[in-house]
Design a protein around this motif. Structure first.
Motif, PDB file in Angstrom:
ATOM      1  N   GLY A  70       0.850  -1.178   0.000  1.00 16.68           N
ATOM      2  CA  GLY A  70       0.000   0.000   0.000  1.00 16.68           C
ATOM      3  C   GLY A  70       0.888   1.231   0.000  1.00 16.68           C
ATOM      4  O   GLY A  70       2.024   1.180   0.471  1.00 16.68           O
ATOM      5  N   THR A  71       0.408   2.330  -0.548  1.00 16.49           N
ATOM      6  CA  THR A  71       1.163   3.586  -0.549  1.00 16.49           C
ATOM      7  C   THR A  71       0.213   4.747  -0.302  1.00 16.49           C
ATOM      8  O   THR A  71      -0.976   4.680  -0.620  1.00 16.49           O
ATOM      9  N   THR A  72       0.776   5.824   0.240  1.00  9.91           N
ATOM     10  CA  THR A  72      -0.005   7.043   0.517  1.00  9.91           C
ATOM     11  C   THR A  72       0.547   8.192  -0.303  1.00  9.91           C
ATOM     12  O   THR A  72       1.760   8.379  -0.390  1.00  9.91           O
ATOM     13  N   ASP A  73      -0.339   8.964  -0.885  1.00  5.76           N
ATOM     14  CA  ASP A  73       0.036  10.160  -1.620  1.00  5.76           C
ATOM     15  C   ASP A  73      -0.862  11.289  -1.136  1.00  5.76           C
ATOM     16  O   ASP A  73      -1.742  11.092  -0.300  1.00  5.76           O
ATOM     17  N   TYR A  74      -0.661  12.478  -1.651  1.00  3.27           N
ATOM     18  CA  TYR A  74      -1.532  13.588  -1.281  1.00  3.27           C
ATOM     19  C   TYR A  74      -2.948  13.390  -1.815  1.00  3.27           C
ATOM     20  O   TYR A  74      -3.915  13.826  -1.180  1.00  3.27           O
ATOM     21  N   ASP A  75      -3.096  12.745  -2.965  1.00  5.28           N
ATOM     22  CA  ASP A  75      -4.386  12.671  -3.644  1.00  5.28           C
ATOM     23  C   ASP A  75      -5.089  11.332  -3.527  1.00  5.28           C
ATOM     24  O   ASP A  75      -6.224  11.202  -3.981  1.00  5.28           O
ATOM     25  N   ARG A  76      -4.432  10.309  -2.966  1.00  4.28           N
ATOM     26  CA  ARG A  76      -5.073   9.003  -2.863  1.00  4.28           C
ATOM     27  C   ARG A  76      -4.247   8.114  -1.949  1.00  4.28           C
ATOM     28  O   ARG A  76      -3.084   8.375  -1.656  1.00  4.28           O
ATOM     29  N   THR A  77      -4.892   7.017  -1.512  1.00  4.09           N
ATOM     30  CA  THR A  77      -4.176   5.942  -0.828  1.00  4.09           C
ATOM     31  C   THR A  77      -4.528   4.654  -1.554  1.00  4.09           C
ATOM     32  O   THR A  77      -5.707   4.396  -1.829  1.00  4.09           O
ATOM     33  N   ASN A  78      -3.518   3.846  -1.903  1.00  2.65           N
ATOM     34  CA  ASN A  78      -3.810   2.641  -2.683  1.00  2.65           C
ATOM     35  C   ASN A  78      -3.327   1.377  -1.977  1.00  2.65           C
ATOM     36  O   ASN A  78      -2.406   1.402  -1.148  1.00  2.65           O
ATOM     37  N   TYR A  79      -3.992   0.276  -2.306  1.00  2.33           N
ATOM     38  CA  TYR A  79      -3.665  -1.052  -1.787  1.00  2.33           C
ATOM     39  C   TYR A  79      -3.775  -2.025  -2.951  1.00  2.33           C
ATOM     40  O   TYR A  79      -4.738  -1.970  -3.725  1.00  2.33           O
ATOM     41  N   TYR A  80      -2.800  -2.912  -3.081  1.00  2.47           N
ATOM     42  CA  TYR A  80      -2.781  -3.750  -4.277  1.00  2.47           C
ATOM     43  C   TYR A  80      -2.106  -5.080  -4.001  1.00  2.47           C
ATOM     44  O   TYR A  80      -1.317  -5.232  -3.071  1.00  2.47           O
ATOM     45  N   GLN A  81      -2.452  -6.060  -4.838  1.00  2.60           N
ATOM     46  CA  GLN A  81      -1.805  -7.342  -4.849  1.00  2.60           C
ATOM     47  C   GLN A  81      -1.959  -7.960  -6.230  1.00  2.60           C
ATOM     48  O   GLN A  81      -3.002  -7.835  -6.866  1.00  2.60           O
ATOM     49  N   THR A  82      -0.882  -8.589  -6.709  1.00  3.37           N
ATOM     50  CA  THR A  82      -0.914  -9.356  -7.944  1.00  3.37           C
ATOM     51  C   THR A  82      -0.833 -10.823  -7.566  1.00  3.37           C
ATOM     52  O   THR A  82       0.074 -11.233  -6.824  1.00  3.37           O
ATOM     53  N   LEU A  83      -1.771 -11.603  -8.069  1.00  6.57           N
ATOM     54  CA  LEU A  83      -1.927 -12.999  -7.662  1.00  6.57           C
ATOM     55  C   LEU A  83      -2.046 -13.907  -8.880  1.00  6.57           C
ATOM     56  O   LEU A  83      -2.400 -13.444  -9.978  1.00  6.57           O
ATOM     57  N   PRO A  84      -1.773 -15.209  -8.706  1.00  2.30           N
ATOM     58  CA  PRO A  84      -2.130 -16.144  -9.774  1.00  2.30           C
ATOM     59  C   PRO A  84      -3.616 -15.995 -10.101  1.00  2.30           C
ATOM     60  O   PRO A  84      -4.444 -15.746  -9.210  1.00  2.30           O
ATOM     61  N   ALA A  85      -3.970 -16.148 -11.358  1.00  5.95           N
ATOM     62  CA  ALA A  85      -5.337 -15.864 -11.793  1.00  5.95           C
ATOM     63  C   ALA A  85      -6.377 -16.669 -11.020  1.00  5.95           C
ATOM     64  O   ALA A  85      -7.488 -16.184 -10.777  1.00  5.95           O
ATOM     65  N   ASN A  86      -6.017 -17.875 -10.589  1.00  3.24           N
ATOM     66  CA  ASN A  86      -7.001 -18.697  -9.880  1.00  3.24           C
ATOM     67  C   ASN A  86      -7.181 -18.295  -8.419  1.00  3.24           C
ATOM     68  O   ASN A  86      -7.969 -18.907  -7.707  1.00  3.24           O
ATOM     69  N   ARG A  87      -6.447 -17.266  -7.980  1.00  4.71           N
ATOM     70  CA  ARG A  87      -6.615 -16.771  -6.611  1.00  4.71           C
ATOM     71  C   ARG A  87      -7.222 -15.379  -6.567  1.00  4.71           C
ATOM     72  O   ARG A  87      -7.083 -14.649  -5.579  1.00  4.71           O
TER      73      ARG A  87
END
Length: 453
Positions: free
Chosen positions: A108-125
């Protein structure tokens, strides 16, 4: 010597940097489908059956720009809090779940204009990524223990990466209160990691109120990219996110009017952590969606992108006046900044760096840029975007940028057009309008040892 000397300063730049620049290139048209759930959650889907992985990416429309005086640091604090457990996930277990599922890219990262959360996974997950994000959107563990623990983590991060980092104090000022007016643009005028005094005085109720105000489905965008079947993804999204309730109160927003009334300004700093003199020059820019931003982005590339860029070629290679020149281009939903950080070579004074930098900008204002330079800048932007979009995560970030900075995820399919339309005359015009001493905050940093001599 250069890398070890500048590591702290460059790390500090990374802490302050904005999100990845908006998309700039098109090849084949990218499929984009967008819709909203009944609770207001915006969903963006971009399937690619040839890819074996999926990216689950959530942007919350909250960042440091939404903080109030006396209540700074909450946006960044919640980036940490979001990994401290929720109704069905224990403290720290989000990372473990993703690793066990085969993910090598989650954060996850924080910026002035947004906060994001992400994950890249095998397609079946895909189901795991969606379930985990929904669980912490619906039932984050905002407890006294987690709050105090993560507040201490943030304080230590600030001490290491800002307070005790070479050039950190100057950098904090040059992209904050020295450039922006705190009275008319507080959201961008303060440091995104926040004031430790503000966090120390915060109560659990303050933290819970911030969470309930901004972490709600109608203030979020969920983007899914990669190897998935849209109908299956939609069913999972409805299953996991559909019952999360909307918020009830209006979401407050800070305004940013007349942001650069303090400019021009010149500041001098003495830095106990620095070994060499340095200069930072920050220029006020319009918002990301402004018609001038394409020309400004290309000008910035001509000045800084690659070893043969104008500033690197003059300051680092030919004159050997700087050991390194690091740009920080902050394209924002509100007024942005272009900052140039130059560290002097051994035996070179800050005044020479400043003079050479001013000469190079004057050359653009007075003589413009060549067609070859403009074409090279366009090509490098295009190549960078092609590389970004090769991964599901990179594409997800580009789609999110389209939503939040341009109002449409389909921006990824037309983002090159403004750059193609820019002429050399446009570049010279924006140099004359924005890259002037009257629109600049300048910092001159002297090492503490040199200041005593």
């Amino acid at each position: 010597m250069t890398s070890s000397l500048l590591r702290g300063g460059v790390a500090t730049l990374a802490l302050f940097a904005a999100a990845a620049a908006p998309a700039t290139a098109q090849n084949a048209r990218i499929p984009v489908e967008t819709y909203r759930l009944d609770n207001g959650l915006r969903v963006v889907l971009s399937p690619n059956a040839a890819v074996p992985t999926v990216s689950v990416n959530v942007w919350y429309d909250v960042g440091a720009r939404d903080e109030q005086p006396g209540r700074t640091g909450f946006a960044h604090l919640f980036e940490h809090m979001m990994f401290q457990g929720s109704q069905n996930i224990g403290r720290g277990d989000h990372f473990k779940l993703m690793e066990r599922a085969g993910s090598q890219n989650f954060n996850g990262t924080t910026d002035y204009d947004r906060t994001n959360y992400y994950q890249t996974l095998p397609a079946n997950r895909l189901n795991l990524g969606l379930w985990a994000e929904a669980d912490r959107m619906r039932a984050l563990a905002v407890t006294e223990e987690n709050f105090r623990n993560q507040r201490d983590v943030v304080k230590e991060e600030k001490r290491q990466r800002v307070d005790n980092s070479p050039y950190g104090t100057a950098l904090r000022a040059m992209i904050g209160e020295a450039a922006y007016s705190p009275e008319s643009c507080f959201g961008y005028a303060h440091i995104s990691i926040g004031s430790m005094a503000d966090l120390d005085s915060a109560t659990l109720d303050d933290v819970r109120n911030f969470h309930s105000t901004y972490y709600r489905p109608e203030n979020a965008t969920l983007t899914v990219t990669g190897g998935f079947v849209p109908a299956e993804a939609k069913a999972l999204i409805q299953r996991y996110f559909g019952a999360i309730p909307r918020g009830t109160a209006a979401i407050p927003r800070n305004s940013c009017t007349q942001p650069f009334t303090k400019l021009p300004v010149r500041r001098e700093f003495t830095d106990a952590n620095a070994q060499l003199p340095a200069v930072m020059a920050t220029f006020g820019l319009p918002a990301a969606g402004d018609k001038d931003m394409a020309a400004i982005t290309l000008l910035n590339a001509i000045l800084t992108d690659g070893e043969s860029s104008r500033l690197n070629d003059r300051l680092v290679k030919r004159e050997r006046a700087a050991v390194q020149m690091v740009p920080l281009f902050l394209e924002r939903r509100g007024p942005g900044l272009a900052m140039y950080f130059m560290v002097a070579n051994q035996g070179v004074g800050a005044e020479k760096l400043e003079a050479l930098f001013d000469e190079e900008l004057a050359r653009v204002r007075d003589g413009g840029v060549t067609e070859a330079e403009l074409a090279r800048a366009r090509n490098r932007l295009r190549a960078g975007e092609v590389l970004q979009r090769q991964s599901p995560h990179g594409l997800a970030e580009a789609l999110q940028t389209g939503v939040h900075f341009h109002g449409d995820p389909n921006w990824v399919n037309r983002s090159l057009a403004p750059y193609a339309a820019v002429t050399a005359a446009d570049v010279q015009r924006v140099a004359r309008q924005y890259f002037t001493n009257n629109n600049r905050a300048l910092a001159v940093i002297a090492p503490a040892a040199a200041a005593k001599d």
